[in-house]
Design a protein around this motif. Structure first.
Motif, PDB file in Angstrom:
ATOM      1  N   LEU A  76       0.812  -1.212   0.000  1.00 58.70           N
ATOM      2  CA  LEU A  76       0.000   0.000   0.000  1.00 58.70           C
ATOM      3  C   LEU A  76       0.849   1.268   0.000  1.00 58.70           C
ATOM      4  O   LEU A  76       0.444   2.303  -0.536  1.00 58.70           O
ATOM      5  N   LEU A  77       2.031   1.199   0.572  1.00 63.28           N
ATOM      6  CA  LEU A  77       2.902   2.376   0.630  1.00 63.28           C
ATOM      7  C   LEU A  77       3.688   2.609  -0.654  1.00 63.28           C
ATOM      8  O   LEU A  77       4.085   3.751  -0.941  1.00 63.28           O
ATOM      9  N   ASP A  78       3.930   1.574  -1.429  1.00 62.47           N
ATOM     10  CA  ASP A  78       4.746   1.696  -2.633  1.00 62.47           C
ATOM     11  C   ASP A  78       3.897   2.236  -3.781  1.00 62.47           C
ATOM     12  O   ASP A  78       3.025   1.538  -4.313  1.00 62.47           O
ATOM     13  N   ASP A  79       4.155   3.483  -4.198  1.00 64.97           N
ATOM     14  CA  ASP A  79       3.306   4.093  -5.220  1.00 64.97           C
ATOM     15  C   ASP A  79       3.589   3.566  -6.627  1.00 64.97           C
ATOM     16  O   ASP A  79       2.931   3.966  -7.588  1.00 64.97           O
ATOM     17  N   ARG A  80       4.539   2.642  -6.768  1.00 61.20           N
ATOM     18  CA  ARG A  80       4.734   1.983  -8.063  1.00 61.20           C
ATOM     19  C   ARG A  80       3.726   0.855  -8.262  1.00 61.20           C
ATOM     20  O   ARG A  80       3.530   0.382  -9.383  1.00 61.20           O
ATOM     21  N   VAL A  81       3.120   0.417  -7.167  1.00 67.35           N
ATOM     22  CA  VAL A  81       2.220  -0.735  -7.195  1.00 67.35           C
ATOM     23  C   VAL A  81       0.778  -0.269  -7.274  1.00 67.35           C
ATOM     24  O   VAL A  81       0.350   0.594  -6.498  1.00 67.35           O
ATOM     25  N   ARG A  82       0.017  -0.835  -8.193  1.00 66.39           N
ATOM     26  CA  ARG A  82      -1.400  -0.514  -8.310  1.00 66.39           C
ATOM     27  C   ARG A  82      -2.301  -1.633  -7.800  1.00 66.39           C
ATOM     28  O   ARG A  82      -3.435  -1.387  -7.395  1.00 66.39           O
ATOM     29  N   VAL A  83      -1.825  -2.884  -7.848  1.00 67.65           N
ATOM     30  CA  VAL A  83      -2.665  -4.034  -7.507  1.00 67.65           C
ATOM     31  C   VAL A  83      -1.849  -5.004  -6.661  1.00 67.65           C
ATOM     32  O   VAL A  83      -0.670  -5.247  -6.937  1.00 67.65           O
TER      33      VAL A  83
END
Length: 492
Positions: A240-247
């Motif tokens: 949830l913290l990593d803004d590179r991850v969407r899903v």
């Protein structure tokens, strides 16, 4: 005294710690005889009432210390212990009925601090002696198997039940538990550097816009224990913290069990061997799981005050970072494994897999399954699953209410990639947050958790649960080869 070993003679819940007692604050039996002097009625003054509770609890502890340890108690001694425990529990409940908000304010510096529930419990033991078990009492309990404990976690259940019943304190507590867990920020840096994070029981890998969370409790069919719960919360925080991850994608890894060796298994639910051994914590597992990583899957993550929230992608209207989640079910999702599916956005299951919530068999409450299952299946099917132990196999029509896709084992990876692409759109996170708001308002969650905290704490020390845990443990040595045992039962 019996000839049992010292380990076998550990402290434990009296044989009747819950005999004849109910599940809620008003259900505990009224002590009559053989106990301490009834606690003084509350005055309304926090300090005076806290001192009276401390004196009452100290006297009960003095009398309990004169009794033999749990397995060596006679029926009369077990009844006496029950009266002592329930007298204190009634006094604690009366105190909290009057002072829950004031206690919470004292422990949170007027709600300017956001301690997690373990810190809250520890602070309450120090600030309000006799309200919850202290560190020494909990350490002693941890040396005993479940059936040999005094059942002091029931007092923690009463404490958190009272806090959660308060609209103001309970909401603040829920929000506090949606903050990143200690250590998650450091793990985020590691994940960003390597696109991979190896925890004791979880593997986290980034593949494009997806983060794959793999359960690795291979020795017990990916059953949940305290270690896995802690690692899963860290992993969910990082996703949830990593803004590179969407899903996010949840999946069970390969296991060691002879019946399923080399195969992936989603989850066998709570580890009943660990429960029998007394190693399943009420605060860190039974309550912390629901307020921690499972609620973060459903509601997202609230950042620390003033924390940089990145690009803003995936924020709900209240500021939480929320992302869609995909579940990939290999073999089966039992108990807690099935509970997870109820908060995911897309569930893919292997052909031949099954789902179950064996609450009737285990004797405990299946987390928030009772709250969430009905809205997916309807009331009648939910009762069949929870009360009668009905399994839902992927080839049944009822599976369509719980699973989005059923594919052959060799097609699971491709189906997961397709689901990630479908859910990676910029509007998905906002809309899933609004769905959660409509389906499960915080007030509904808070009210359920307030009751759950008390009921679950008592159920884990009830005679039927203790007996079932013993029977599971006794047969576990032959379960792997015994014909006719349900899949997954050996590790549970």
């Amino acid at each position: 005294m019996s000839g049992r070993t010292e380990e076998e003679r550990g402290h434990g819940p009296d044989a009747g710690a819950t005999r004849g007692s109910g599940s809620g604050p008003g259900d505990a039996p009224t002590p009559a005889g053989h106990g301490t002097t009834p606690a003084a009625p509350p005055t309304g003054d926090l300090a005076i009432d806290a001192e009276a509770l401390a004196r009452h609890a100290a006297e009960a502890e003095r009398l309990l210390a004169r009794l033999p340890t749990v397995p060596d108690r006679t029926e009369a001694e077990a009844r006496r212990a029950t009266v002592l425990h329930e007298g204190c529990r009634a006094a604690r409940q009366t105190f909290l009925d009057r002072h829950a908000d004031a206690v919470y304010d004292a422990l949170t510096a007027g709600r300017t601090r956001r301690p997690r529930i373990a810190e809250l419990a520890a602070g309450a033991a120090t600030r309000f002696p006799g309200l919850v078990p202290d560190a020494a009492q909990l350490a002693e309990e941890r040396t005993r198997v479940q059936a040999h404990k005094e059942g002091r976690e029931i007092d923690q259940g009463i404490f958190f039940g009272a806090l959660l019943r308060s609209p103001s304190a309970g909401t603040h507590l829920i929000e506090s538990m949606l903050r990143p867990a200690p250590g998650s920020a450091a793990r985020l840096a590691e994940f960003r550097a390597n696109d991979r994070l190896e925890l004791d029981a979880v593997l986290l890998e980034r593949r494009g816009e997806a983060a794959h969370v793999t359960f690795r409790n291979a020795h017990c069919l990916n059953a949940e224990d305290d270690r896995l719960i802690a690692d899963l919360e860290t992993a969910v925080d990082v996703v949830l913290l990593d803004d590179r991850v969407r899903v996010g994608v949840l999946r069970g890894g390969t296991v060691d069990h002879p019946r399923h060796a080399g195969r992936r298994v989603f989850s066998a639910g709570i580890n009943l061997k660990e429960l029998r051994a007394g190693s399943i914590s009420f605060v860190d597992f039974l309550l912390g799981r629901e307020l921690g990583y499972v609620n973060k899957l459903a509601r997202g993550l609230l950042g620390a005050d003033g924390e940089d929230r990145g690009t803003g992608r995936g924020h709900d209207p209240d500021g939480a970072v929320t992302k869609p989640w995909v579940g990939v079910v290999d073999s089966f999702a039992i108990g807690g494994g099935m509970q997870l599916l109820l908060v995911l956005d897309h569930v893919i299951a292997e052909e031949g897999a099954f789902l179950s919530l064996p609450a009737a068999d285990e004797g405990i409450v299946p987390g928030l399954g009772n709250l969430r299952l009905t809205r997916l299946t309807g009331a009648r099917l939910a009762r069949q699953i929870i009360l009668s132990g009905r399994r839902i196999r992927t080839d049944e029509p009822a599976a369509e209410l719980l699973v989005d896709e059923v594919v052959p084992a060799e097609g699971l990876d491709e189906a997961a990639e397709r689901a990630v692409r479908d859910l990676a759109g910029p509007a998905v996170a906002a809309n899933r947050a609004m769905l959660t708001l409509a389906e499960e308002p915080v007030e509904l969650l808070r009210g359920y958790l307030a009751r759950f905290a008390v009921v679950q704490a008592r159920r884990t020390y009830s005679p039927d649960v203790l007996d079932k845990a013993e029977r599971h443990w006794a047969r576990s040595g032959r379960a792997a080869t015994a014909p006719g045992l349900p899949a997954g039962e050996a590790a549970r």
